[in-house]
Design a protein around this motif. Structure first.
Motif, PDB file in Angstrom:
ATOM      1  N   LYS A   2      23.552   6.728  21.094  1.00  0.00           N
ATOM      2  CA  LYS A   2      22.500   7.650  21.485  1.00  0.00           C
ATOM      3  C   LYS A   2      22.132   8.563  20.303  1.00  0.00           C
ATOM      4  N   PHE A   3      20.843   8.801  20.155  1.00  0.00           N
ATOM      5  CA  PHE A   3      20.353   9.567  19.006  1.00  0.00           C
ATOM      6  C   PHE A   3      19.688  10.853  19.474  1.00  0.00           C
ATOM      7  N   GLU A   4      19.952  11.938  18.769  1.00  0.00           N
ATOM      8  CA  GLU A   4      19.390  13.214  19.172  1.00  0.00           C
ATOM      9  C   GLU A   4      19.237  14.129  17.955  1.00  0.00           C
ATOM     10  N   VAL A   5      18.078  14.724  17.838  1.00  0.00           N
ATOM     11  CA  VAL A   5      17.879  15.680  16.734  1.00  0.00           C
ATOM     12  C   VAL A   5      18.439  17.036  17.153  1.00  0.00           C
ATOM     13  N   LEU A   6      19.391  17.559  16.387  1.00  0.00           N
ATOM     14  CA  LEU A   6      19.959  18.877  16.696  1.00  0.00           C
ATOM     15  C   LEU A   6      19.170  19.997  16.026  1.00  0.00           C
ATOM     16  N   ILE A   7      18.761  19.754  14.797  1.00  0.00           N
ATOM     17  CA  ILE A   7      18.035  20.774  14.031  1.00  0.00           C
ATOM     18  C   ILE A   7      16.898  20.092  13.287  1.00  0.00           C
ATOM     19  N   THR A   8      15.722  20.662  13.411  1.00  0.00           N
ATOM     20  CA  THR A   8      14.571  20.174  12.654  1.00  0.00           C
ATOM     21  C   THR A   8      14.576  20.848  11.289  1.00  0.00           C
ATOM     22  N   GLY A   9      14.561  20.065  10.233  1.00  0.00           N
ATOM     23  CA  GLY A   9      14.619  20.615   8.881  1.00  0.00           C
ATOM     24  C   GLY A   9      13.345  21.320   8.457  1.00  0.00           C
ATOM     25  N   ILE A  37      24.021  12.869  11.182  1.00  0.00           N
ATOM     26  CA  ILE A  37      23.109  12.417  10.122  1.00  0.00           C
ATOM     27  C   ILE A  37      22.091  13.523   9.951  1.00  0.00           C
ATOM     28  N   GLU A  38      22.197  14.415   9.061  1.00  0.00           N
ATOM     29  CA  GLU A  38      23.190  14.664   8.045  1.00  0.00           C
ATOM     30  C   GLU A  38      23.869  15.974   8.410  1.00  0.00           C
ATOM     31  N   PRO A  39      24.839  16.477   7.637  1.00  0.00           N
ATOM     32  CA  PRO A  39      25.461  17.743   8.045  1.00  0.00           C
ATOM     33  C   PRO A  39      24.530  18.950   7.954  1.00  0.00           C
ATOM     34  N   GLY A  40      23.598  18.947   7.004  1.00  0.00           N
ATOM     35  CA  GLY A  40      22.629  20.045   6.893  1.00  0.00           C
ATOM     36  C   GLY A  40      23.069  21.190   6.007  1.00  0.00           C
ATOM     37  N   PHE A  42      22.943  25.694   4.856  1.00  0.00           N
ATOM     38  CA  PHE A  42      23.219  27.076   5.231  1.00  0.00           C
ATOM     39  C   PHE A  42      22.142  27.766   6.073  1.00  0.00           C
ATOM     40  N   PRO A  43      20.845  27.676   5.706  1.00  0.00           N
ATOM     41  CA  PRO A  43      19.860  28.472   6.468  1.00  0.00           C
ATOM     42  C   PRO A  43      19.870  28.165   7.958  1.00  0.00           C
ATOM     43  N   ALA A  44      20.369  26.997   8.339  1.00  0.00           N
ATOM     44  CA  ALA A  44      20.389  26.625   9.747  1.00  0.00           C
ATOM     45  C   ALA A  44      21.796  26.605  10.328  1.00  0.00           C
ATOM     46  N   TRP A  45      22.772  27.219   9.664  1.00  0.00           N
ATOM     47  CA  TRP A  45      24.147  27.106  10.193  1.00  0.00           C
ATOM     48  C   TRP A  45      24.300  27.809  11.529  1.00  0.00           C
ATOM     49  N   GLU A  46      23.562  28.874  11.759  1.00  0.00           N
ATOM     50  CA  GLU A  46      23.681  29.535  13.060  1.00  0.00           C
ATOM     51  C   GLU A  46      23.012  28.695  14.161  1.00  0.00           C
ATOM     52  N   ALA A  47      21.981  27.959  13.801  1.00  0.00           N
ATOM     53  CA  ALA A  47      21.364  27.044  14.765  1.00  0.00           C
ATOM     54  C   ALA A  47      22.324  25.901  15.102  1.00  0.00           C
ATOM     55  N   LEU A  48      23.059  25.458  14.095  1.00  0.00           N
ATOM     56  CA  LEU A  48      24.066  24.414  14.320  1.00  0.00           C
ATOM     57  C   LEU A  48      25.142  24.948  15.266  1.00  0.00           C
ATOM     58  N   GLU A  49      25.554  26.170  15.032  1.00  0.00           N
ATOM     59  CA  GLU A  49      26.540  26.804  15.914  1.00  0.00           C
ATOM     60  C   GLU A  49      26.042  26.848  17.361  1.00  0.00           C
ATOM     61  N   ARG A  50      24.793  27.281  17.534  1.00  0.00           N
ATOM     62  CA  ARG A  50      24.231  27.386  18.883  1.00  0.00           C
ATOM     63  C   ARG A  50      24.186  25.997  19.544  1.00  0.00           C
ATOM     64  N   SER A  51      23.783  25.011  18.766  1.00  0.00           N
ATOM     65  CA  SER A  51      23.702  23.646  19.287  1.00  0.00           C
ATOM     66  C   SER A  51      25.076  23.134  19.707  1.00  0.00           C
ATOM     67  N   ASP A  73      21.107  20.972  -0.096  1.00  0.00           N
ATOM     68  CA  ASP A  73      20.431  21.207   1.186  1.00  0.00           C
ATOM     69  C   ASP A  73      20.725  20.107   2.207  1.00  0.00           C
ATOM     70  N   HIS A  74      21.431  19.050   1.778  1.00  0.00           N
ATOM     71  CA  HIS A  74      21.811  17.982   2.693  1.00  0.00           C
ATOM     72  C   HIS A  74      23.313  17.956   2.964  1.00  0.00           C
ATOM     73  N   ILE A  75      24.109  18.511   2.057  1.00  0.00           N
ATOM     74  CA  ILE A  75      25.559  18.350   2.181  1.00  0.00           C
ATOM     75  C   ILE A  75      26.321  19.612   2.555  1.00  0.00           C
ATOM     76  N   PHE A  76      25.711  20.794   2.401  1.00  0.00           N
ATOM     77  CA  PHE A  76      26.510  22.025   2.510  1.00  0.00           C
ATOM     78  C   PHE A  76      27.407  22.067   3.746  1.00  0.00           C
TER      79      PHE A  76
END
Lengths: 207, 207, 207, 207
Positions: A2-9, A37-40, A42-51, A73-76
């Motif tokens: 199953k595929f799902e976008v967690l954060i839009t870049g 795919i992919e880890p993403g 810093f600017p979105a780390w709080e969005a990752l946390e929320r997700s 910007d892809h590996i942090f």
């Protein structure tokens, strides 16, 4: 899977002060694996946390990371997923990251050294029986694009930074650009259901 | 000691997607010490790199970090300065950073554990014979403000995040706000030459 | 009337280069009226466009604009709503906008002159039988806060820029700040269901 | 004529919420003319104000605007320069701007209608005896690039959005892309002293 976008870049660049691009983060999962795919970045780390909170996910649940290319910007955010195997193009090893500069020369090795296990990938590989790898060295020498056969969204094409936004995509499709990237994009686009851009909203492909 | 702003802080918040504030970074130096007040954050790391290159500085040259309070937009870049002693208010130790969330609970300890040596500070302390510490717990319990006697810019006041921009400062000075922060700001402002804000351009105080 | 947030406000400040804050935009509507609280600013104009497309709205459908105060990040998009009556605190007229500077002195009058009809409001007024106005001159002399009795979300409190984010709100509620703003916020907060911030995500108030 | 960069362009994109790119603004001047290449956009309007104040310039002093193409991030600030002749590629007139959408369909005509006088330009034109125009329709049909013979910086190349950043430029120079844009960039690059990018820092060309 199953595929799902967690954060839009997206991308935030205010030269010479701020450089804060950040890539799209997607989750590819089944009973056995939780792949980012992919880890993403810093600017979105709080969005990752929320997700992660919303889904009841923990960082240690992530089994695999797939990386389009080794730019910050892809590996942090890979530093948070200690249990994950990192799938990255084999060319990444050839670069001398510690020569990058007084801070970058520390930053890149710090992130790369946090990887528990690396699985080098190359053109034509298939990951998890559903992710086809294309070596597309038009943005960096280690750059890959992906075509994913998903359970829920049909065939998902992730071109990576060789075509990172809708505007760029339309420039290629209108024929403004006619290089190898154009050929590659046109070929794969014909045969997919979604294009998931690294720095823009996903787009449904209308046959 | 000589004082110099390396990076002017700012703030980028696009809820719910992006939270990328980043603080001002200043260098305080003499023959013996190279002190960063404060290390700063990710959105400006490339600017920090450029600044270090221009000055011929290496990350290992930094002997001390002074931190106004333990929030990620003030501490992130501390991970690059392995030789530095970290001066931070003693209250920081009381918080349970690992309870912060699935990602933050990893991120904060990772940064804090990278600190080689911590020097706890408190209200009234004087660092390097020229940096006076004020405990100002109006933004977080461990927050400090600084008043620095410099060689080249007179008395430099760094209020920290209790008053992080010129707009906020003028709101206080005009009397829109009348709390303890207002009293503190007015008292110190009378007796300084510059105010260096955490998220805005520095301002010369005209007597 | 029905209340709906169209755009969540945020803020982008990279001194000295970029100043692009933008406020939350909400739609308050019934059969007779389509009210925007507030029109919002440039950084989100494409989001406003997308929102209008999705709802089948046209700019000319908007009958009223309510403005918390005359700063550009709150008023810019008013230029698109030619049919709207603009509700703004009566103090706004006292300022000499053309003295603001070589560009601001043109920009503010241009936006203000685009307003077809102004309805000056003051403390205690009730708009559309459901929007109570509070004069709260703690951010600018013409600043108002709103308390809205809605059909679908209970009582919605919009403090405006006197408390524009969740972080600020919690600083007040924890007692870090103890001024008139603190008293006002505590009083109204007790009696509302939602707080809609100008530069942050809305928050449900848990009794 | 003398050439000077007033604002370095950048880009802020947080899909789907914020789209705030803004282009580089340069001043080309002699005793007779004050030309802006290009007027620029909203996120940097306060920086434009500061720049005008520092130079003692007024908006009415600007005699001419040169525009690389009619996208909002390049034309917005044209609304402030009422005395200026606008130099723009003749193709711009062919597009039906009012069909762009509920807001864009109002916004583009509003900006275009603020232009006092338009001077249509085409491939091969020379403006002010020193600005050579190249029609480069690879980003939009009305796109032009410029090569400027300046008094103070030698030959300045402004490719426009067909190559808007240093990263893009190096991708072309390394041969990652091999289309008509690549040929054009390589030809002009050989014969210039500076490249001034629309969304990045200028770059000195080292012969």
């Amino acid at each position: 899977m199953k595929f799902e976008v967690l954060i839009t870049g997206g991308s935030i660049r205010v030269p010479p002060y701020v450089a804060a691009p950040y890539c799209t983060v997607a989750l590819l999962s089944d009973e056995k694996r939780m792949v980012l795919i992919e880890p993403g970045s810093f600017p979105a780390w709080e969005a990752l946390e929320r997700s992660f909170k919303e889904k009841g996910l923990k960082a240690e649940d992530i089994t695999d990371l797939v990386i389009s290319h080794v730019h910050m910007d892809h590996i942090f955010c890979s530093i948070f997923f200690k249990n994950a195997v990192v799938h990255v193009h084999e060319k990444y090893i050839e670069r001398n990251y510690s020569s990058f500069g007084p801070i970058a020369g520390l930053f890149y090795p710090m992130v790369l050294n946090s990887w528990r296990e690396v699985h080098p990938i190359k053109d034509g590989d298939v990951l998890f029986d559903c992710v086809k790898v294309f070596h597309t060295p038009y943005h960096s020498s280690d750059h890959v694009s992906l075509l994913i056969q998903t359970e829920n969204m049909g065939r998902v094409f992730m071109p990576g930074d060789i075509c990172y936004s809708r505007i760029e995509y339309f420039e290629y499709m209108k024929g403004y650009k006619k290089d190898d990237v154009a050929k590659f994009l046109k070929t794969i686009s014909k045969d997919c259901d979604w294009i998931v851009f690294t720095h823009d909203l996903p787009m449904k492909v209308v046959g």
